[in-house]
Design a protein around this motif. Structure first.
Motif, mmCIF file in Angstrom:
data_model
loop_
_atom_site.group_PDB
_atom_site.id
_atom_site.type_symbol
_atom_site.label_atom_id
_atom_site.label_comp_id
_atom_site.label_asym_id
_atom_site.label_seq_id
_atom_site.Cartn_x
_atom_site.Cartn_y
_atom_site.Cartn_z
ATOM 1 N N VAL D 37 -9.433 -5.435 -0.241
ATOM 2 C CA VAL D 37 -8.526 -6.127 -1.140
ATOM 3 C C VAL D 37 -7.148 -6.231 -0.511
ATOM 4 N N PHE D 38 -6.739 -5.191 0.192
ATOM 5 C CA PHE D 38 -5.473 -5.261 0.896
ATOM 6 C C PHE D 38 -5.496 -6.432 1.870
ATOM 7 N N LEU D 40 -7.338 -9.059 1.849
ATOM 8 C CA LEU D 40 -7.355 -10.323 1.114
ATOM 9 C C LEU D 40 -5.956 -10.688 0.630
ATOM 10 N N ILE D 41 -5.297 -9.747 -0.006
ATOM 11 C CA ILE D 41 -3.995 -10.058 -0.596
ATOM 12 C C ILE D 41 -2.962 -10.296 0.496
ATOM 13 N N ALA D 42 -2.990 -9.456 1.539
ATOM 14 C CA ALA D 42 -1.979 -9.605 2.591
ATOM 15 C C ALA D 42 -2.102 -10.973 3.248
ATOM 16 N N THR D 44 -3.297 -13.601 1.823
ATOM 17 C CA THR D 44 -2.875 -14.585 0.826
ATOM 18 C C THR D 44 -1.362 -14.730 0.777
ATOM 19 N N LEU D 45 -0.656 -13.656 1.087
ATOM 20 C CA LEU D 45 0.805 -13.721 1.021
ATOM 21 C C LEU D 45 1.369 -14.698 2.046
ATOM 22 N N SER F 173 -1.513 -0.742 -3.703
ATOM 23 C CA SER F 173 -1.188 -2.057 -3.147
ATOM 24 C C SER F 173 -1.798 -3.140 -4.010
ATOM 25 N N LEU F 174 -3.025 -2.910 -4.370
ATOM 26 C CA LEU F 174 -3.770 -3.898 -5.126
ATOM 27 C C LEU F 174 -3.096 -4.184 -6.458
ATOM 28 N N MET F 177 0.829 -5.669 -5.624
ATOM 29 C CA MET F 177 1.065 -6.890 -4.860
ATOM 30 C C MET F 177 1.190 -8.135 -5.710
ATOM 31 N N PRO F 178 0.289 -8.357 -6.684
ATOM 32 C CA PRO F 178 0.445 -9.579 -7.489
ATOM 33 C C PRO F 178 1.804 -9.633 -8.168
ATOM 34 N N ILE F 181 4.588 -11.059 -5.944
ATOM 35 C CA ILE F 181 4.511 -12.429 -5.441
ATOM 36 C C ILE F 181 5.697 -13.304 -5.849
#
Ligand code: HEM
Ligand SMILES: Nc1ncnc2c1ncn2[C@@H]1O[C@H](COP(=O)(O)OP(=O)(O)OP(=O)(O)O)[C@@H](O)[C@H]1O
Ligand SMILES: Nc1ncnc2c1ncn2[C@@H]1O[C@H](COP(=O)(O)OP(=O)(O)OP(=O)(O)O)[C@@H](O)[C@H]1O
Ligand SMILES: [Mg+2]
Ligand SMILES: [Mg+2]
Lengths: 68, 250, 234, 232, 234, 232
Positions: D37-38, D40-42, D44-45, F173-174, F177-178, F181
């Motif tokens: 997930v990290f 994925l999110i990183a 996405t940023l 983080s998960l 993070m959102p 944003i």
């Protein structure tokens, strides 16, 4: 082997490169002096602290001898 | 006989006392060399026909870069000696070498960066050598951070020695990789002036400065190691006596 | 110290002139102990005397000591492998994963020791019957310690090194554990333990670490006095 | 009284450790997906922070995916020996009569199965999101598979060195990142070269060589580091 | 239970029909205790009886309980602020930062309580004289507990809630701590503690949690038996 | 018997907590520089992974610096309440008769001083290394100063929620993070707009508003989360 500049002002200006050259040398020598001085200062601080402790220990010793 | 000498070298006290008379010599020599070379390089060496006077930075930039790299190996090898022969002194050398090396790396990065502005028109360039130097700086920072993070001295010594060794194995790999990466991208920027083109009148002050830096490095490493020795042996009789005598003299 | 030299045999475990220091402060030195099959030794001393430090050195976790530890006549660094297979150490930390169940935790230890008894039986023996499949984070402080103690049943090791095994254990548990130690001694094992409680074991020998502190140290207040500035080996 | 044939013990130790660690990983299901997930999110940023344009993203894709995979691996390293240290299992491991080389290998293998492998498998999806050209997918998979395995191994040394430190997480990053740089360079370059139509045999061979070296040396270094860390 | 109703005053602390459950398993219920100034209560019961659970509920850390806890005549959720200022909880975990020295650790607690005694004196009182400036990671298990116990000297709270305060403490330390508890009781305070050891305090009242377990539970083997499938309150 | 004037207690609690946390941070000197070093190294990886070309890097600079600053803040969050939880201080904090709002605020403030502020101050140097055009530096400083403060506050809620979990780092983080944003989008856009010569008043105003909101709400939410985490 001859002095490469016309005057001292010229030497400092270095055809416009003066700021770069002098800044580099300044930083470098600052670091070198720090490297040299910091162990000397540390040693001084250490000796000072150690002398303090020796005195403390002596005071303690004489105190405990008195009580015994 | 040789082994006896080796083991005595492991004794901090022996080392401390033996090196005391060296200090004034090293100090005089290094200061003389560095000052001579600096004056020579700044004022008497001819200007470079392409770069003009800015090239005079080379006299500090290159020696600093040399020592930064050599310093890592000195640090790692002392760490290895400490681990293998279970001696205390090499760890003290290793611990003292880390900040010195980091600072010299920093000097070489900063002077190089300043040099870049008049020559390339930019402060920073992702050139292979520069990048490798930056990574070396990180390796140093890692060493220092690890050393400071441990609260138990013995553990700090051994752990950072392991890290230094791992780093030493990696340095050639890192250098080769970065080099390859850089040639892959073929940056269209200016190359360093090649070694062969350097004129003897420019080279001699550089050599003087390099030797000066080596002697200076030895001096500073010694001084730091000696303070470290005092700190670690502060409970022993000989250090106490040493302190008392300095106290009386003062 | 009275040594129980019943036979002229080699002691199973022997400490020769052992000394430990922490951060260059000497905790104790000149410790000489011989342990023959059947011996149970309680290491005594106030808080901070160095009991845990000693047990960690014995177990082979720490190598920060002077002097010699000998296992069955061999000095330890050489016989470390055999010693590891024949000894069991239980420290202040239980070595139990909270995410796993007691049974799963013990499986790893059982794989090492190759004991005959089943894990279920070992757990039942420490009063955890029915808890085999409860995750360990749901256990109380004492129950967690009991999971660690179950290893005593699962092991074939002759040498037990137990650091405050009675911590958090209730009264019944304490007497059961004492019985287990007595049984290990009867089987020809050796048990070294620390505890601040008085134990009711007949074979018990006491070794008080305070007796092995340097002379000047003892003149100070015994409890938790810091001996800085002296007692360092030169 | 005791039967400890050396070979049985070696393999037995490996299997017991491996099973135990997998079990713990499975018990913490939420943590399993964390590196993923990290990652994925990183990734996405990046479009959010840099630019959502396809051409720009396609240019960045190989490098960004690799850098973020590296960071995801790195961040999952902290727990490799930490919990064992905290609850005393590590002490027990170090004094157990088993081959510690294999115990460490088992731990690293589980770490890779739980972090490197899922990250590798997710990478193509992220490549898609960053408009990675079609030629890049297979090289991405291959280079990440080899690279994350090396990184798990090298990282184990760092994790072992910092295991006894509180908040070791970021210190660990500092120590380990410089060592990851060669892997990153060859990994990212494999994907880039493939996208530009070049041959990537050399890069993959180098990554393989790194891995082989790491398999031999890293567990030994990690073991030494563990012994040192627990000694204090 | 024999209540020591010496005066018709309001009890300082009162548990009314208290019950705790963990994961829907009822640990105990119907606990009624009145605590007047001077009372010392030892909560008894085997491992897993629910002692820690009870103390955490009392201290206000956990709110997973039935029944009422009343402080000086007020129900707790309302009087929580006053109660927090007048109570001191010491749990299984010491609440001590290992990176700081004992003195630095205690400063934070002293700032809260505003006690008159100095930190140095408090540390000396628990036998840590000379350790004020040693970082806590260098302390032994017992010394670390002692740092936590120093809070007893620094606090003006009348209610002490102590979960196994004698853990890892040596004999001299145990008797000193008992004296301290007796003194708190003499000053009109209230002490609730758990321990698996027998204490030599004259004012001591025992409350055994086993007496408050549901009837069916007690028919099973007392020690650590899991009562699954029953004893759930419907 | 006790003198606890409410105002004195409020401020006293804030100052005591603040001093204690600063002291701990100062004691772990090496850890102080960690977010900084992570930031530095992570940014360095980008040229190695993507491309060392100036034009490409200048394009990426605002976004990458912001993303990495975000990650550095994020990764330093884990320790915010963790060690207090582990050693029982958190329990003590929650049952102490002080205003917990200020205790939490003190912790967050120290966190920002130790992570957000140094990252902000280092950012221009990294901008230089990524060839960020000259117009970008001031906006970079301003947006990061506001943004990292908001991120510390928001992150505290996440740290509080995950404090009771082992290896909470990645889960944290998960969760967080959102929430970061919006901060990232406005922060990076401020720098980008400035580089392209636009006005950035709006972006900075929005970041300021986020910060104000976070100062009021985040500590309360974190407090609630802490109570929930420790209840189990
Ligand atoms: C941040 C920027 C820079 C760094 C980190 C850096 C690093 C280094 C290093 C490590 C060396 C030693 C190489 C060796 O041992 O073979 C070196 C040598 C050298 N550097 Fe730099 N450099 C930088 C910028 C520059 C600039 C801008 C120039 C000039 C335009 C320059 C000119 C040279 C020269 C002439 C040498 C010696 C030539 C040689 O030995 O081959 N450097 N630099
Ligand atoms: N986090 C938890 N989740 C679920 N159940 C729990 C949890 N913690 C403890 N329990 C269960 O609650 C019961 C009581 O635990 P508690 O810690 O209160 O016992 P205790 O009386 O303090 O025991 P000990 O003497 O061992 O400290 C135990 O049976 C335990 O299994
Ligand atoms: N990591 C450490 N670094 C430096 N000194 C330490 C360390 N751990 C313990 N010590 C010191 O060593 C001494 C002995 O500690 P040890 O843990 O062995 O005591 P102990 O006899 O087990 O005490 P306890 O009964 O409290 O468990 C103590 O004075 C302690 O301060
Ligand atoms: Mg102990
Ligand atoms: Mg309990």
């Amino acid at each position: 082997m001859k002095f490469q500049f016309e005057s001292i002002a010229d030497f400092i200006a270095m055809n416009g490169h003066g700021p770069y050259v002098w800044a580099s040398y300044a930083i470098t020598f600052a670091v070198l002096i720090f490297l040299l001085v910091s162990p000397l200062l540390q040693k001084k601080a250490f000796v000072k602290q150690q002398i303090k402790q020796q005195k403390l220990a002596q005071a303690n010793n004489s105190a405990s001898e008195l009580t015994e | 006989m040789a082994w006896q000498w080796f083991h005595r070298l492991g004794s901090p006290r022996w080392f401390y006392e033996k090196t005391t008379p060296w200090l004034p010599w090293l100090a005089t020599l290094s200061i003389a060399l560095i000052v001579t070379a600096a004056v020579w390089g700044l004022a008497f060496a001819p200007a470079d026909f392409k770069q003009g006077n800015s090239y005079r930075i080379i006299y500090i930039h290159v020696p600093a870069a040399f020592l930064a790299l050599a310093g890592y190996y000195i640090m790692a090898i002392s760490g290895a000696v400490g681990l293998i022969w279970k001696m205390k002194l090499p760890f003290m050398v290793m611990k003292s070498a880390a900040p010195i090396g980091a600072l010299l790396t920093f000097v070489s990065l900063v002077t190089g960066s300043i040099w870049g502005k008049p020559t390339w028109g930019t402060w920073w360039e992702w050139d292979a050598r520069i990048t490798s130097m930056l990574i070396l700086f990180f390796l140093y920072l890692g060493m220092i951070a690890l050393q400071q993070a441990f609260q138990h001295r013995d553990t700090a010594d051994k752990a950072s020695a392991v890290l230094a060794l791992v780093g030493m194995v990696n340095i050639p790999i890192i250098y080769k990789s970065v080099d390859w990466w850089n040639t892959l991208h073929q940056p269209a920027t200016i190359k360093f002036t090649s070694k062969s083109s350097i004129d003897p009148s420019m080279l001699y002050p550089l050599l003087t400065m390099v030797i000066g830096f080596y002697v200076f490095y030895a001096l500073v490493l010694l001084l730091n190691t000696r303070v470290e020795i005092l700190r670690r042996e502060n409970r022993t009789q000989w250090v106490n006596d040493l302190i008392s005598t300095t106290n009386k003299r003062a | 110290m009275t040594e129980s030299v019943t036979e002229a045999a080699i002691p199973l475990l022997e400490l020769r002139n052992l000394g430990c220091e922490r951060d260059e402060r000497l905790l104790f030195s000149g410790l000489d102990v011989q342990l023959f099959p059947g011996d149970v030794v309680q290491i005594g001393g106030p808080n901070g005397a160095g009991k845990t430090t000693l047990l960690r050195a014995l177990a082979g976790i720490s190598t920060d000591f002077h002097g010699q530890i000998r296992y069955a006549g061999q000095a330890l660094p050489e016989a470390a492998w055999e010693f590891a297979g024949d000894s069991l150490y239980l420290g202040h930390l239980p070595g139990i994963k909270k995410a796993l169940t007691p049974a799963e935790n013990l499986e790893w230890y059982k794989a090492q020791s190759g004991a005959a008894i089943s894990i279920g039986d070992a757990l039942a023996a420490v009063g955890l019957y029915g808890y085999e499949d409860t995750p360990c984070y749901q256990l109380s402080a004492g129950q967690l310690r009991r999971v660690a103690l179950a290893r005593l049943h699962l092991s074939c090791a002759r040498i037990w090194i137990l650091d405050e095994p009675f911590t958090a254990i209730d009264k019944l548990g304490v007497s059961q554990l004492e019985a287990l130690i007595a049984q290990q001694s009867a089987k020809g094992g050796v048990v070294i333990l620390t505890s601040h409680q008085d134990l009711s074991l007949p074979q018990l020998r006491m070794v008080n670490l305070q007796d092995y502190q340097s002379a000047r140290d003892k003149t100070k207040i015994g409890l938790g006095s810091l001996s800085d500035g002296d007692a360092y080996h030169a | 009284m005791r039967d400890n044939s050396p070979a049985a013990s070696l393999l037995g130790g490996f299997i017991a450790s491996f099973r135990r660690d997998l079990l713990i990983a499975a018990r913490h299901k939420a943590e399993l997906t964390n590196p993923l997930v990290f990652f994925l999110i990183a990734v996405t940023l990046i479009p959010l922070g840099v630019s959502p344009e396809k051409t720009v993203l396609a240019l960045l894709a190989p490098g960004i995916v690799w850098v973020m995979a590296l960071l995801a691996t790195l961040l999952s390293l902290d727990g490799l020996f930490r919990s064992d240290y905290d609850d005393g299992s590590l002490e027990q491991m170090l004094i157990s009569p088993q081959s510690l080389y294999f115990t460490v290998m088992a731990k690293v293998l589980v770490h890779w199965l739980v972090s490197g492998l899922p990250v590798t498998l997710l990478a193509p999806v992220l490549g898609l999101m960053l408009s990675l050209p079609i030629e890049g997918y297979l090289p991405l998979l291959a280079s990440l598979a080899l690279g994350t395995a090396s990184m798990s191994l090298i990282g184990a040394v760092g994790a072992a060195l910092t295991v006894s430190l509180r908040k070791g997480g970021l210190l660990l990053s500092l120590i380990v990142m410089p060592l990851y740089i060669p892997v990153l360079i060859f990994g990212a370059s494999a994907v880039q070269t493939a996208v530009q139509g070049g041959a990537i045999g050399m890069q993959l061979a180098v990554l393989g060589a790194f891995l082989a070296l790491a398999i031999v040396l890293a567990p030994i270094a990690a073991l030494g580091a563990l012994r040192i860390s627990t000694n204090g």
